[in-house]
Scaffold this active site. Structure first.
Site, short mmCIF file in Angstrom:
data_model
loop_
_atom_site.label_atom_id
_atom_site.label_comp_id
_atom_site.label_asym_id
_atom_site.label_seq_id
_atom_site.Cartn_x
_atom_site.Cartn_y
_atom_site.Cartn_z
CB THR A 381 34.56 38.34 43.63
OG1 THR A 381 35.22 39.33 44.42
CG2 THR A 381 34.35 37.10 44.48
CB THR A 399 37.83 37.60 45.42
OG1 THR A 399 37.89 38.88 44.80
CG2 THR A 399 38.28 37.73 46.85
N GLY A 473 30.74 40.56 43.02
CA GLY A 473 30.05 41.85 43.01
C GLY A 473 30.28 42.69 44.25
N GLY A 474 31.37 42.45 45.01
CA GLY A 474 31.63 43.27 46.19
C GLY A 474 30.40 43.31 47.08
N1 GLY Z 1 36.85 41.44 47.74
C1 GLY Z 1 35.45 41.35 47.75
C2 GLY Z 1 34.93 40.75 49.01
O1 GLY Z 1 35.66 40.05 49.68
O2 GLY Z 1 33.80 40.96 49.35
#
Ligand code: GLY
Length: 571
Positions: A381, A399, A473-474
């Site tokens: 992201t 992202t 970083g998810g």
């Molecule tokens: N794709 C990562 C997030 O949206 O948290």
């Protein structure tokens, strides 16, 4: 003005006008970039410089954010994009705030079990290939931000990105390696045409210093610049994208694209000690989790403990595992499910959740109430922060989800597809490729937005801007933001110190503390002695942030040193 911006943007080696006009750019080569009139921090130096030049030429923070957002789609292809989605949190010059949701949506033909095989097990289609892509929101989102708050003409803000795509830009070592890895993956997946987009004409990988030209993307950006954001959602470009998607087994329709709308939402705003925090509401869990972490930190008086102590790290992890259960169980798209926001944000509720913490022992996550799973996310992201001279501030995280998203480029458009459908719950209770499991409220439905962890955040004190924060970083996004924020507020650290500090993460399941390899061995040993399982890993997150020095009012932009090539610029 387009000419002016194009002239100001003369490439990486350009010198900055000094004799007259606005002050020169500080690029913060070995520390923060400082200035009193404007600041940008992003994942890539050319994009940051473009944003700063927009500010120097009289644009406001939203103008600069639009320019940075499009520039990153050219120079930072793993996450910068026009084929994904994101969130923007803003503070306006009058002190008011706003939150813009331009998250992707599931196409109308999507359905709850679309990523399960005949045996009812999750497939890889949520992550790789055309089915993985949600309907992108980026172009509409940046368009909406510009229409509401921008001041310079739209086309001029996209001009520098077009120039970079058309004329090419020199790739740095980080991006050359990143693209080589991605193309190997694309080849394996059978997406040779997509891999070719990231390779030289002779089929070789780009090396650091090579110039990368993206004529298809340049043409797409030219259309968007000339005809406005709507051209992405109906007309020839949209038709081409839908054809390209369906040719690869996708389910997008023209109606899906035409129906896409960004949504203006009420930010999650709360006090943390003597500061005000403004962050993103659902469908991102970012603001909710950040609130719970900080309420827990206040409740347990973490500020009174040394930052680098096992005692503090233990209590922090115990707060995290409880906050993430709530994230997993309760938070999803508020347009589809009821999210009990008031309760989740109530410090008294958070305090009750902390009463069973043992100060000396880790509580196994399996014993923590709710037992609902976490949405699957990968860790690519990108976040950028912008502040202008009026104090207008933009925290923007957007992202493609995984690095290079679905690993597919729509033929003839240069549009890299997101794989955001993997942020939905493919199967309740089943771990995904990251060992995470997924919750009921976040299951797939047509038109629904998938749960996110993105946490674009603005910090103020006494009505004055203090910092603009965020990271990729998810699931680690929110803990990265929380740790930087607490160091600023609780430990009087500078932004540079706070960004450079090793990070810790826990997300309930898997029941493991992720800790950066650089974390003090004493803290790791102290966590293990309390019964935590600690997994060391390299740096996570890439926090590109701006702070305002509380004493002098100077802006300091800090690009995370996690990866080569982060960019800070200020003047
Ligand atoms: N794709 C990562 C997030 O949206 O948290």
């Amino acid at each position: 003005m387009l000419l002016l911006l194009a002239a100001l943007w003369a490439g990486p080696g350009a010198s900055c006008p000094q004799a007259t006009g606005p002050p020169p750019l500080d690029l913060g080569t070995d520390g923060p970039a400082s200035g009193r009139s404007g600041a940008v921090a992003s994942a890539e130096p050319q994009a940051s410089r473009i944003g700063a030049e927009v500010l120097r030429s009289g644009g406001n923070a939203v103008d600069a954010a639009v320019a940075v957002g499009f520039a990153l789609s050219v120079t930072h292809p793993s996450a910068g994009n026009i084929g994904g989605g994101g969130f923007m949190v803003l503070r306006l010059p009058d002190g008011s705030s706003a939150a813009l949701d331009y998250r992707e949506r599931a196409p109308a033909a999507a359905h709850r079990d679309m990523f399960l095989d005949a045996a009812g097990e999750p497939t890889r289609a949520s992550r790789v290939g055309a089915l993985a892509a949600g309907i992108p929101g980026n172009v509409a989102g940046l368009g909406e931000a510009h229409a509401r708050w921008g001041s310079l003409p739209w086309a001029e803000l996209i001009g520098p990105a077009i120039a970079l795509a058309r004329d090419g830009h020199a790739i740095d070592a980080f991006h050359a390696a990143d693209m080589e890895r991605a193309t190997a993956y694309m080849d394996q997946a059978g997406f040779g045409d997509s891999a070719a987009h990231f390779r030289r004409a002779d089929g070789a990988a780009y090396a650091a210093g090579d110039v990368w030209r993206q004529p298809d993307l340049a043409r797409t950006l030219e259309r968007i610049a000339r005809d406005g954001p709507g051209v992405f959602y109906s007309g020839p470009l949209a038709e081409r994208m839908v054809r390209g998607m369906r040719g690869q087994g996708g389910i997008w329709t023209l109606e899906d694209l035409a129906a896409y709308r960004p949504v203006l939402r009420t930010p999650v705003s709360f006090r943390y000690r003597d500061h005000e925090v403004i962050s993103m509401p659902p469908p991102s869990a970012g603001g909710v989790v950040l609130r719970q972490i900080l309420a827990g930190a206040e409740q347990l008086r973490l500020d009174a403990l040394p930052w680098r102590s096992a005692e503090r790290a233990h209590l922090y992890v115990e707060i995290l595992r409880r906050a993430y259960v709530d994230r997993n169980f309760w938070v999803a798209d508020p347009d589809f499910v009821r999210v009990p926001l008031r309760r989740l944000l109530d410090p008294a509720y958070v305090a009750r959740r902390l009463t069973d913490i043992d100060p000396l022992r880790a509580t196994p996550s399996s014993r923590i109430e709710a037992g609902r799973p976490l949405a699957g996310e990968s860790e690519e992201t990108t976040h950028f922060s912008v502040v202008d001279a009026s104090g207008m501030a933009v925290a923007n995280t957007y992202t493609l989800n995984g690095g290079f998203g679905a690993k597919l480029v729509i033929p003839g458009t240069g549009v890299i597809l997101n794989n955001e459908m993997d942020d939905f719950t493919s199967k309740v209770g089943a771990p995904n490729m990251f060992g995470l499991v997924q919750g009921e409220r976040n299951t797939i439905a047509p038109g629904k937005r998938m749960l996110s962890s993105m946490t674009p955040t603005i910090l103020t004190r006494d009505g004055r801007l203090r910092a603009v924060l965020g990271s990729p970083g998810g699931p680690t996004i929110t803990t990265t933001v929380a740790q930087i924020l607490m160091q600023l507020v609780d430990h009087d650290r500078t932004l540079l110190e706070a960004v450079r500090e090793p990070r810790i993460h826990h997300q309930w399941m898997p029941d493991v503390v992720l800790a950066e390899e650089a974390l003090d061995a004493g803290v790791v040993a102290g966590l293990e002695a309390r019964g935590h399982s600690v997994r060391l890993r390299p740096r996570f997150g890439h926090a590109n942030c701006v702070e305002v020095d509380p004493g002098t009012g100077t802006y300091r932009a800090v690009a995370d040193h996690a990866r080569d090539g982060g960019g800070a610029a200020a003047f």
